[in-house]
Design a protein around this motif. Structure first.
Motif, PDB file in Angstrom:
ATOM      1  N   PRO A  17     -20.161  -2.923  -3.184  1.00  0.00           N
ATOM      2  CA  PRO A  17     -19.188  -1.870  -2.813  1.00  0.00           C
ATOM      3  C   PRO A  17     -18.429  -1.364  -4.039  1.00  0.00           C
ATOM      4  O   PRO A  17     -18.273  -2.097  -5.021  1.00  0.00           O
ATOM      5  CB  PRO A  17     -18.245  -2.588  -1.839  1.00  0.00           C
ATOM      6  N   PHE A  18     -17.990  -0.131  -3.966  1.00  0.00           N
ATOM      7  CA  PHE A  18     -17.191   0.434  -5.049  1.00  0.00           C
ATOM      8  C   PHE A  18     -15.736   0.035  -4.814  1.00  0.00           C
ATOM      9  O   PHE A  18     -14.967   0.734  -4.148  1.00  0.00           O
ATOM     10  CB  PHE A  18     -17.340   1.958  -5.074  1.00  0.00           C
ATOM     11  N   GLU A  19     -15.369  -1.122  -5.296  1.00  0.00           N
ATOM     12  CA  GLU A  19     -13.979  -1.604  -5.183  1.00  0.00           C
ATOM     13  C   GLU A  19     -13.729  -2.597  -6.315  1.00  0.00           C
ATOM     14  O   GLU A  19     -14.654  -2.944  -7.047  1.00  0.00           O
ATOM     15  CB  GLU A  19     -13.736  -2.245  -3.804  1.00  0.00           C
ATOM     16  N   ASP A  20     -12.499  -3.052  -6.436  1.00  0.00           N
ATOM     17  CA  ASP A  20     -12.090  -3.814  -7.604  1.00  0.00           C
ATOM     18  C   ASP A  20     -12.416  -3.024  -8.873  1.00  0.00           C
ATOM     19  O   ASP A  20     -13.087  -3.493  -9.791  1.00  0.00           O
ATOM     20  CB  ASP A  20     -12.723  -5.216  -7.595  1.00  0.00           C
ATOM     21  N   GLY A  50      -3.720   2.600 -11.355  1.00  0.00           N
ATOM     22  CA  GLY A  50      -5.144   2.728 -10.999  1.00  0.00           C
ATOM     23  C   GLY A  50      -5.797   1.380 -10.783  1.00  0.00           C
ATOM     24  O   GLY A  50      -6.668   1.217  -9.915  1.00  0.00           O
ATOM     25  N   SER A  51      -5.364   0.408 -11.560  1.00  0.00           N
ATOM     26  CA  SER A  51      -5.905  -0.947 -11.415  1.00  0.00           C
ATOM     27  C   SER A  51      -5.326  -1.624 -10.164  1.00  0.00           C
ATOM     28  O   SER A  51      -6.035  -2.275  -9.393  1.00  0.00           O
ATOM     29  CB  SER A  51      -5.554  -1.730 -12.687  1.00  0.00           C
ATOM     30  N   GLN A  52      -4.038  -1.424  -9.936  1.00  0.00           N
ATOM     31  CA  GLN A  52      -3.364  -2.054  -8.779  1.00  0.00           C
ATOM     32  C   GLN A  52      -3.965  -1.600  -7.452  1.00  0.00           C
ATOM     33  O   GLN A  52      -4.199  -2.418  -6.552  1.00  0.00           O
ATOM     34  CB  GLN A  52      -1.873  -1.682  -8.816  1.00  0.00           C
ATOM     35  N   ILE A  53      -4.251  -0.295  -7.329  1.00  0.00           N
ATOM     36  CA  ILE A  53      -4.690   0.194  -6.012  1.00  0.00           C
ATOM     37  C   ILE A  53      -6.209   0.274  -5.868  1.00  0.00           C
ATOM     38  O   ILE A  53      -6.705   0.632  -4.801  1.00  0.00           O
ATOM     39  CB  ILE A  53      -4.051   1.562  -5.655  1.00  0.00           C
ATOM     40  N   GLY A  54      -6.931  -0.080  -6.930  1.00  0.00           N
ATOM     41  CA  GLY A  54      -8.396  -0.038  -6.834  1.00  0.00           C
ATOM     42  C   GLY A  54      -9.014  -1.330  -6.325  1.00  0.00           C
ATOM     43  O   GLY A  54     -10.231  -1.481  -6.310  1.00  0.00           O
ATOM     44  N   THR A  55      -8.167  -2.261  -5.883  1.00  0.00           N
ATOM     45  CA  THR A  55      -8.706  -3.563  -5.463  1.00  0.00           C
ATOM     46  C   THR A  55      -9.281  -3.493  -4.044  1.00  0.00           C
ATOM     47  O   THR A  55      -8.927  -2.610  -3.254  1.00  0.00           O
ATOM     48  CB  THR A  55      -7.592  -4.637  -5.453  1.00  0.00           C
ATOM     49  N   SER A  56     -10.131  -4.462  -3.735  1.00  0.00           N
ATOM     50  CA  SER A  56     -10.725  -4.501  -2.388  1.00  0.00           C
ATOM     51  C   SER A  56      -9.627  -4.684  -1.340  1.00  0.00           C
ATOM     52  O   SER A  56      -9.723  -4.131  -0.238  1.00  0.00           O
ATOM     53  CB  SER A  56     -11.752  -5.630  -2.292  1.00  0.00           C
ATOM     54  N   GLU A  57      -8.557  -5.406  -1.673  1.00  0.00           N
ATOM     55  CA  GLU A  57      -7.473  -5.628  -0.699  1.00  0.00           C
ATOM     56  C   GLU A  57      -6.783  -4.308  -0.335  1.00  0.00           C
ATOM     57  O   GLU A  57      -6.474  -4.058   0.833  1.00  0.00           O
ATOM     58  CB  GLU A  57      -6.411  -6.598  -1.254  1.00  0.00           C
ATOM     59  N   PHE A  59      -8.070  -1.215  -0.689  1.00  0.00           N
ATOM     60  CA  PHE A  59      -9.031  -0.399   0.073  1.00  0.00           C
ATOM     61  C   PHE A  59      -9.070  -0.858   1.537  1.00  0.00           C
ATOM     62  O   PHE A  59      -9.186  -0.049   2.451  1.00  0.00           O
ATOM     63  CB  PHE A  59     -10.435  -0.490  -0.539  1.00  0.00           C
ATOM     64  N   GLU A  60      -8.959  -2.164   1.728  1.00  0.00           N
ATOM     65  CA  GLU A  60      -8.988  -2.697   3.100  1.00  0.00           C
ATOM     66  C   GLU A  60      -7.751  -2.237   3.891  1.00  0.00           C
ATOM     67  O   GLU A  60      -7.838  -1.948   5.087  1.00  0.00           O
ATOM     68  CB  GLU A  60      -9.077  -4.236   3.044  1.00  0.00           C
ATOM     69  N   LEU A  61      -6.609  -2.137   3.222  1.00  0.00           N
ATOM     70  CA  LEU A  61      -5.419  -1.600   3.911  1.00  0.00           C
ATOM     71  C   LEU A  61      -5.714  -0.185   4.415  1.00  0.00           C
ATOM     72  O   LEU A  61      -5.326   0.185   5.523  1.00  0.00           O
ATOM     73  CB  LEU A  61      -4.215  -1.550   2.955  1.00  0.00           C
ATOM     74  N   GLY A  62      -6.408   0.592   3.593  1.00  0.00           N
ATOM     75  CA  GLY A  62      -6.753   1.959   3.987  1.00  0.00           C
ATOM     76  C   GLY A  62      -7.626   1.959   5.236  1.00  0.00           C
ATOM     77  O   GLY A  62      -7.428   2.774   6.141  1.00  0.00           O
ATOM     78  N   ARG A  63      -8.574   1.064   5.289  1.00  0.00           N
ATOM     79  CA  ARG A  63      -9.445   0.989   6.465  1.00  0.00           C
ATOM     80  C   ARG A  63      -8.638   0.608   7.703  1.00  0.00           C
ATOM     81  O   ARG A  63      -8.716   1.262   8.749  1.00  0.00           O
ATOM     82  CB  ARG A  63     -10.560  -0.040   6.222  1.00  0.00           C
ATOM     83  N   GLN A  64      -7.837  -0.446   7.558  1.00  0.00           N
ATOM     84  CA  GLN A  64      -7.067  -0.926   8.717  1.00  0.00           C
ATOM     85  C   GLN A  64      -6.116   0.142   9.244  1.00  0.00           C
ATOM     86  O   GLN A  64      -5.966   0.319  10.455  1.00  0.00           O
ATOM     87  CB  GLN A  64      -6.262  -2.167   8.336  1.00  0.00           C
ATOM     88  N   ALA A  65      -5.458   0.845   8.328  1.00  0.00           N
ATOM     89  CA  ALA A  65      -4.468   1.850   8.756  1.00  0.00           C
ATOM     90  C   ALA A  65      -5.125   2.970   9.559  1.00  0.00           C
ATOM     91  O   ALA A  65      -4.461   3.647  10.342  1.00  0.00           O
ATOM     92  CB  ALA A  65      -3.747   2.430   7.539  1.00  0.00           C
ATOM     93  N   ASN A  66      -6.409   3.170   9.362  1.00  0.00           N
ATOM     94  CA  ASN A  66      -7.112   4.233  10.096  1.00  0.00           C
ATOM     95  C   ASN A  66      -7.782   3.740  11.369  1.00  0.00           C
ATOM     96  O   ASN A  66      -7.890   4.486  12.336  1.00  0.00           O
ATOM     97  CB  ASN A  66      -8.147   4.895   9.182  1.00  0.00           C
ATOM     98  N   PRO A  89       0.691  -2.664  10.364  1.00  0.00           N
ATOM     99  CA  PRO A  89       1.371  -3.090   9.121  1.00  0.00           C
ATOM    100  C   PRO A  89       0.711  -2.538   7.848  1.00  0.00           C
ATOM    101  O   PRO A  89       1.393  -2.300   6.848  1.00  0.00           O
ATOM    102  CB  PRO A  89       1.253  -4.617   9.171  1.00  0.00           C
ATOM    103  N   ALA A  90      -0.602  -2.301   7.904  1.00  0.00           N
ATOM    104  CA  ALA A  90      -1.294  -1.778   6.703  1.00  0.00           C
ATOM    105  C   ALA A  90      -0.722  -0.415   6.305  1.00  0.00           C
ATOM    106  O   ALA A  90      -0.610  -0.098   5.118  1.00  0.00           O
ATOM    107  CB  ALA A  90      -2.794  -1.661   6.969  1.00  0.00           C
ATOM    108  N   TYR A  91      -0.370   0.391   7.311  1.00  0.00           N
ATOM    109  CA  TYR A  91       0.229   1.707   7.026  1.00  0.00           C
ATOM    110  C   TYR A  91       1.544   1.509   6.246  1.00  0.00           C
ATOM    111  O   TYR A  91       1.798   2.185   5.243  1.00  0.00           O
ATOM    112  CB  TYR A  91       0.475   2.452   8.344  1.00  0.00           C
ATOM    113  N   HIS A  92       2.360   0.590   6.726  1.00  0.00           N
ATOM    114  CA  HIS A  92       3.645   0.355   6.038  1.00  0.00           C
ATOM    115  C   HIS A  92       3.414  -0.177   4.620  1.00  0.00           C
ATOM    116  O   HIS A  92       4.135   0.182   3.693  1.00  0.00           O
ATOM    117  CB  HIS A  92       4.506  -0.624   6.844  1.00  0.00           C
ATOM    118  N   ASP A  93       2.401  -1.015   4.463  1.00  0.00           N
ATOM    119  CA  ASP A  93       2.106  -1.528   3.117  1.00  0.00           C
ATOM    120  C   ASP A  93       1.741  -0.388   2.174  1.00  0.00           C
ATOM    121  O   ASP A  93       2.152  -0.358   1.005  1.00  0.00           O
ATOM    122  CB  ASP A  93       0.948  -2.536   3.170  1.00  0.00           C
TER     123      ASP A  93
END
Ligand SMILES: Cc1cc2nc3c(=O)[nH]c(=O)nc-3n(C[C@H](O)[C@H](O)[C@H](O)COP(=O)(O)OP(=O)(O)OC[C@H]3O[C@@H](n4cnc5c(N)ncnc54)[C@H](O)[C@@H]3O)c2cc1C
Length: 549
Positions: A17-20, A50-57, A59-66, A89-93
């Protein structure tokens, strides 16, 4: 790499996957744009983000929030009005992350200098790649700030809470909160573009006037992010259409009479709640003079339009990165996809489009930064905001479909990101002034402010003589500007956008990007779908640049 989990078959030939990943460091087009627009001093900050938000964790928040969409509670347990929205909670994060990074306010923070709006724009562009729904209230909060400043008494109360980098999701009066977010409501059922048809009424509680209390009575057909702490609302006062700040709580601490009727069931933008709402003599405070509503709200809309372009450019970038990553990890007929010339041609074409979208959107943030000190930059902002909002957001949906197809069947299923990107794209073209409305806006600028076009064309003309195809388009646009009409305004707007992107590449390079862009976008020598670049373009180099290994 192969992973065996079944006795029926082995799983292999599935790309990582394109993450991390670092969404700044790995994006040459973005890095070049940030430097070009004068924000090189922010590179370390952007690299860290860019490094902080490119992690798999993340990206997973983005999936959960949707996946877990917001729920509206109109009434509480015993049948009293509740009018609250529950988010995962992912949305709030994600909200917390964006606010911590200052995407909601950085351009207006104390000490913000040249380059700050660009850096903030680059963060918006990166965060949109991870999750674009929560960006709606982040964008609105940022864009509302200059309109609040029109009314100093309101700005003094609210801005200290806006300009913190604290996210406070609690439903309480703003005086009790560490930070607030802001939304806006213009669109009514009978008309969104034509806000003059608004029927929502406002009457003064006392004498009325700037900063004074009014009762707001009526509805809005679309009002996103209803858990914001206050909204800019357009309503008809005795003096004409006016803009009001309508908070969720009255100054007395009581909940304001803002009743949410329904959340929209939307194509995409799923993490974001968009409501239908009624105001039952709700408390509001007038911003500026009565009758100045459109002028005062346009200050906000011009900023949200830049963010629409940033958001679509970000989504295009993510779709491209996902597609190139996939093509590098997938083999078909014993050969890696990215090396198959027909696929390289598609990816190279997408890469050109994505880099142009990035360059144009970030160019607008540079103009925003420099508008106060440069007449030409102010002109660029006036004319090119509707041009670039139109062009970049229009290119998004088709682009995301083509990037999706690079994945074959995996692109069409919801286990990856491509479906979400595809569904999230069209909204940036529709809201904040739909496509045609942007083109009519271009005509309006041409009619009211001929100097804007003169100054922008002067900038484009400085590159005359470098590339004959560029010169031909320059002459065509100059001619078309003189004969602009409603019937032809889309074509003129498109040509202005492509000329602007070509000008950026011609001026700053690299040459192979400039030549490929001009040959394929300014001459009519490309086909109608992606992957139809004219001969002689170094497609491999374009793909390498898009996602360095
Ligand atoms: C997910 C989502 C969230 C939203 N959130 C908000 C929000 O928070 N606050 C808010 O106020 N609004 C919000 N909107 C509403 C949005 O801004 C409007 O839908 C948009 O401005 C268009 O208005 P409309 O829907 O009334 O369409 P109309 O104004 O009826 O336009 C219909 C079509 O006609 C075209 N058109 C308009 N005028 C002309 C003309 N003179 N000549 C030719 N063509 C023309 C338009 O380009 C459009 O294609 C949201 C919309 C969506 C989809």
């Amino acid at each position: 790499m192969s992973i065996s989990q079944f006795d029926t078959h082995e799983i292999f030939n599935q790309p990582r996957p394109f993450e991390d990943v670092n969404l700044f460091e790995g994006d040459i087009g973005l890095r070049d744009a940030v430097t070009r627009e004068g924000a090189a001093s922010h590179a370390a900050e952007l690299d860290a983000f860019g490094s902080q938000i490119g992690t798999s964790e993340i990206f997973e928040l983005g999936r959960q929030a949707n996946v877990h969409k917001p729920d509206l509670n109109t009434l509480d347990r015993i049948g009293q009005r509740s009018d609250t929205v529950e988010f995962h909670p992912a949305y709030h994060d994600l909200m917390r992350l964006s606010i911590k990074a200052g995407i909601h306010a950085q351009s207006f923070e104390e000490g913000a200098g040249i380059g700050t709006a660009v850096a903030r724009g680059a963060k918006h562009f990166m965060m949109s790649q991870v999750e674009s729904g929560h960006i709606c209230p982040i964008t609105m909060t940022h864009a509302v700030i200059p309109t609040l400043k029109i009314q100093p008494s309101i700005a003094e109360t609210w801005l200290p809470k806006v300009l913190t980098r604290e996210y406070d999701e609690s439903f309480r009066p703003m005086t009790e909160k560490s930070g607030v977010t802001l939304g806006m409501g213009m669109t009514e059922a009978q008309g969104g573009t034509d806000v003059r048809s608004n029927t929502t009424r406002a009457g003064p509680v006392g004498d009325g006037g700037p900063g004074q209390a009014y009762h707001i009575h009526g509805h809005k057909w679309f009002m996103s992010a209803p858990m914001c702490d206050a909204f800019l609302i357009l309503a008809q006062a005795a003096g004409g259409l006016s803009v009001f700040l309508v908070p969720r709580f009255k100054p007395s601490g009581e909940v304001n009479a803002i009743h949410f009727m329904r959340l929209k069931d939307k194509l995409g933008n799923s993490s974001n709640a968009s409501s239908e709402v009624q105001f039952h003599d709700a408390y509001g405070e007038l911003i500026g003079e009565e009758g100045r509503g459109i002028a005062n709200i346009m200050v906000m809309a011009n900023l949200t339009r830049i963010d629409c372009a940033l958001g679509s450019a970000g989504l295009m970038r993510q779709a491209l990165a996902q597609a190139v990553n996939h093509a590098r990890g997938r083999r078909v007929y014993q050969k890696t996809l990215v090396d198959q010339p027909a696929m390289t041609a598609v990816l190279a074409d997408l890469a050109l489009e994505s880099e142009a979208a990035t360059a144009l959107a970030i160019r607008l943030t540079g103009a925003h930064d420099r508008q106060a000190t440069s007449e030409r930059e102010a002109a660029y902002l006036r004319l090119m905001t509707p041009v670039i909002k139109y062009w970049v957001t229009k290119r998004g949906p088709g682009f995301s479909y083509e990037a999706m197809e690079v994945f074959g069947g995996n692109g069409y299923v919801e286990t990856g990101m491509m479906g979400r990107i595809y569904r999230d794209m069209p909204v940036n073209a529709i809201w904040e002034g739909s496509g045609t409305v942007m083109c009519l806006d271009v005509l309006r600028v041409l009619a009211r402010d001929p100097d804007a076009a003169r100054l922008v064309m002067e900038e484009f003309a400085e590159l005359k003589g470098v590339n004959p195809d560029y010169d031909t388009m320059l002459a065509k646009v100059a001619d078309d500007l003189a004969h602009a009409s409603e019937a032809t305004c889309r074509r003129l707007t498109e040509d202005l956008a492509k000329l602007a992107a070509a000008a950026i590449f011609l001026k700053s390079g690299p040459d192979f990007v400039a030549e490929a862009y001009i040959a394929s976008r300014l001459t009519g020598r490309s086909g109608d779908c992606y992957g139809t670049l004219p001969e002689g373009i170094d497609t491999r180099a374009l793909v390498e640049r898009a996602l360095p290994i």
